[in-house]
Design an enzyme around this catalytic site. Structure first.
Site, short mmCIF file in Angstrom:
data_model
loop_
_atom_site.label_atom_id
_atom_site.label_comp_id
_atom_site.label_asym_id
_atom_site.label_seq_id
_atom_site.Cartn_x
_atom_site.Cartn_y
_atom_site.Cartn_z
N LYS A 47 -15.57 0.33 -10.86
CA LYS A 47 -16.85 -0.33 -11.14
C LYS A 47 -17.72 -0.41 -9.88
O LYS A 47 -18.79 -1.00 -9.91
CB LYS A 47 -16.61 -1.72 -11.71
N LYS A 63 -6.30 5.24 1.27
CA LYS A 63 -6.77 4.33 2.34
C LYS A 63 -6.08 4.54 3.68
O LYS A 63 -6.70 4.39 4.73
CB LYS A 63 -6.59 2.88 1.91
N ASP A 120 -11.27 -4.95 1.87
CA ASP A 120 -10.36 -5.41 0.81
C ASP A 120 -9.73 -6.75 1.16
O ASP A 120 -9.63 -7.65 0.33
CB ASP A 120 -9.18 -4.42 0.64
N ALA A 141 3.58 -2.48 -1.56
CA ALA A 141 3.46 -2.44 -0.09
C ALA A 141 2.55 -1.29 0.36
O ALA A 141 2.73 -0.73 1.43
CB ALA A 141 4.86 -2.26 0.50
N GLY A 142 1.55 -0.96 -0.46
CA GLY A 142 0.64 0.13 -0.11
C GLY A 142 -0.48 -0.33 0.82
O GLY A 142 -0.39 -1.38 1.46
N GLY A 143 -1.53 0.46 0.89
CA GLY A 143 -2.64 0.19 1.82
C GLY A 143 -3.27 -1.17 1.59
O GLY A 143 -3.60 -1.88 2.55
N TYR A 173 -8.30 -4.58 -11.96
CA TYR A 173 -9.32 -5.27 -12.74
C TYR A 173 -9.71 -4.42 -13.94
O TYR A 173 -9.39 -3.24 -14.00
CB TYR A 173 -10.56 -5.56 -11.87
N GLY A 202 -8.30 -8.69 -10.67
CA GLY A 202 -8.89 -8.23 -9.41
C GLY A 202 -10.41 -8.24 -9.37
O GLY A 202 -11.01 -7.71 -8.41
P1 NDP Z 1 -1.27 2.71 -2.57
O1 NDP Z 1 -1.24 4.02 -3.26
O2 NDP Z 1 -1.49 2.67 -1.10
O3 NDP Z 1 0.14 1.94 -2.82
C1 NDP Z 1 0.66 1.87 -4.11
C2 NDP Z 1 1.79 0.83 -4.15
O4 NDP Z 1 2.13 0.67 -5.53
C3 NDP Z 1 3.06 1.23 -3.44
O5 NDP Z 1 3.69 0.07 -2.96
C4 NDP Z 1 3.89 1.86 -4.57
O6 NDP Z 1 5.29 1.78 -4.35
C5 NDP Z 1 3.51 0.94 -5.71
N1 NDP Z 1 3.64 1.53 -7.05
C6 NDP Z 1 2.84 2.47 -7.60
N2 NDP Z 1 3.22 2.70 -8.88
C7 NDP Z 1 4.28 1.87 -9.12
C8 NDP Z 1 5.10 1.64 -10.25
N3 NDP Z 1 4.92 2.29 -11.41
N4 NDP Z 1 6.10 0.72 -10.15
C9 NDP Z 1 6.29 0.05 -8.99
N5 NDP Z 1 5.54 0.22 -7.87
C10 NDP Z 1 4.54 1.12 -7.95
O7 NDP Z 1 -2.34 1.83 -3.36
P2 NDP Z 1 -3.30 0.70 -2.81
O8 NDP Z 1 -2.51 -0.27 -2.02
O9 NDP Z 1 -4.50 1.31 -2.22
O10 NDP Z 1 -3.78 0.00 -4.19
C11 NDP Z 1 -2.93 -0.82 -4.94
C12 NDP Z 1 -3.69 -1.42 -6.10
O11 NDP Z 1 -4.75 -2.27 -5.62
C13 NDP Z 1 -4.38 -0.41 -7.02
O12 NDP Z 1 -4.09 -0.75 -8.35
C14 NDP Z 1 -5.86 -0.60 -6.73
O13 NDP Z 1 -6.65 -0.30 -7.85
C15 NDP Z 1 -5.90 -2.08 -6.41
N6 NDP Z 1 -7.07 -2.48 -5.62
C16 NDP Z 1 -7.97 -3.36 -6.14
C17 NDP Z 1 -9.05 -3.76 -5.41
C18 NDP Z 1 -10.02 -4.72 -6.00
O14 NDP Z 1 -11.12 -4.85 -5.45
N7 NDP Z 1 -9.71 -5.43 -7.05
C19 NDP Z 1 -9.30 -3.30 -4.05
C20 NDP Z 1 -8.26 -2.42 -3.57
C21 NDP Z 1 -7.21 -2.02 -4.34
P3 NDP Z 1 6.12 2.97 -3.58
O15 NDP Z 1 5.91 2.72 -2.11
O16 NDP Z 1 7.51 2.73 -4.02
O17 NDP Z 1 5.53 4.26 -4.05
#
Ligand code: NDP
Length: 268
Positions: free
Chosen positions: A15, A63, A99, A122-124, A210, A230
């Site tokens: 969005k 990211k 963020d 534990a991602g970005g 969200y 979110g």
């Molecule tokens: P990344 O790709 O950097 O990290 C993804 C994370 O999700 C990792 O820890 C990964 O685990 C885990 N993961 C992905 N799929 C699964 C699953 N099916 N089961 C369990 N763990 C899973 O993503 P980001 O950190 O950049 O983003 C994370 C979320 O935050 C997204 O959904 C994004 O849309 C949301 N977001 C929302 C914002 C907002 O303004 N509301 C702003 C920024 C992000 P593993 O290490 O094991 O692969």
């Protein structure tokens, strides 16, 4: 007319275009914001120059790479090694992270009584957010399905565990889905047996996703918890990004109002 984009994969759900375009229009700024599905993160830097855009937001899963693609980083982005906002000035890319302050503001406005926070993921996004919460007095524990991404948190002194090592002795007040589980599928972010325990014990649950009710938020509601998706984080991170895009030409509150109106229109 200055051009802006959001890069991600997937990106069709975003969005950000409606928010930023609403603010450009309401404030009379000659800008236009679109979306770009980027499969290969390594192309990010070249794409910014090739397309001649002034700035961009970066979403899942790019990211951490966006951090490496910048020439200059602000202090917070440097510290957390994650960038979601890029501005091009004089053929250099400047990187910021909005963020984390966006999430912090959304959490504070939620008004939960308690500081013990469990992140699932534990991602970005988790990386930057964990650091800002720690600096703001929260006790953050980070869990993830795989071990590799936990290293970043261990190095910075956070308690961590993989889902196999699950331990609920801290009795978390707030559980946050920081993963993309539920974004384009219907999966829970962690094993249901673990999620049932942590949610039942918590006061409130937050999902950073969200625009839809994820299985995580649905389960949290079924277990009688206060929930937040979110949307507020999206709004607050967007206002901060807009300030960078437009070099602080506008007041925070006027950007916020314009972006809110855009979001309301998109969901009506
Ligand atoms: P990344 O790709 O950097 O990290 C993804 C994370 O999700 C990792 O820890 C990964 O685990 C885990 N993961 C992905 N799929 C699964 C699953 N099916 N089961 C369990 N763990 C899973 O993503 P980001 O950190 O950049 O983003 C994370 C979320 O935050 C997204 O959904 C994004 O849309 C949301 N977001 C929302 C914002 C907002 O303004 N509301 C702003 C920024 C992000 P593993 O290490 O094991 O692969």
């Amino acid at each position: 007319m200055e051009q802006f984009l959001i890069f991600g994969n997937p990106v069709s759900h975003s969005k950000s275009p409606i928010m930023h375009n609403s603010a450009f229009k309401a404030l009379g700024y000659k800008g236009c914001y679109g979306r770009y599905k980027l499969e290969d993160a390594q192309e990010l830097r070249d794409k910014v120059f090739e397309l001649g855009i002034k700035g961009a937001n970066i979403t899942v899963p790019h990211k951490e790479y966006a951090f490496k693609a910048c020439d200059e980083l602000d202090e917070f982005a440097k510290k957390v090694k994650s960038v979601n906002t890029i501005v091009r000035r004089d053929n250099k890319l400047y990187g910021y992270n909005t963020d984390a302050p966006g999430f912090l503001k959304a959490l504070e406005s939620f008004g939960v009584d308690g500081k013990r926070v469990l992140f699932l993921g534990a991602g970005g996004t988790a990386q930057s957010t964990a650091v800002i919460l720690l600096e703001s007095g929260y006790d953050v524990t980070v869990s993830n399905r795989s071990i590799a991404r936990l290293e970043y948190f261990k190095e910075r002194g956070f308690d961590t565990f993989t889902y196999d090592e699950f331990d609920n002795s801290k009795h978390f007040d707030i559980v946050v889905n920081m993963t993309s589980a539920g974004l384009k599928d219907d999966s829970l972010p962690a094993p249901k047996s673990m999620i049932d325990i942590v949610i039942s014990d918590a006061k409130a649950c937050i999902d950073v996703i969200y625009g839809k009710e994820t299985p995580f938020l649905k389960l949290s509601k079924e277990l009688g918890k206060a929930t937040k998706d979110g949307s507020d984080m999206l709004l607050y991170q967007g206002v901060l990004a807009f300030e960078h895009f437009t070099d602080y030409k506008y007041e925070y509150d006027e950007i916020l109002e314009a972006m809110k109106r855009g979001l309301e229109l998109s969901s009506s």
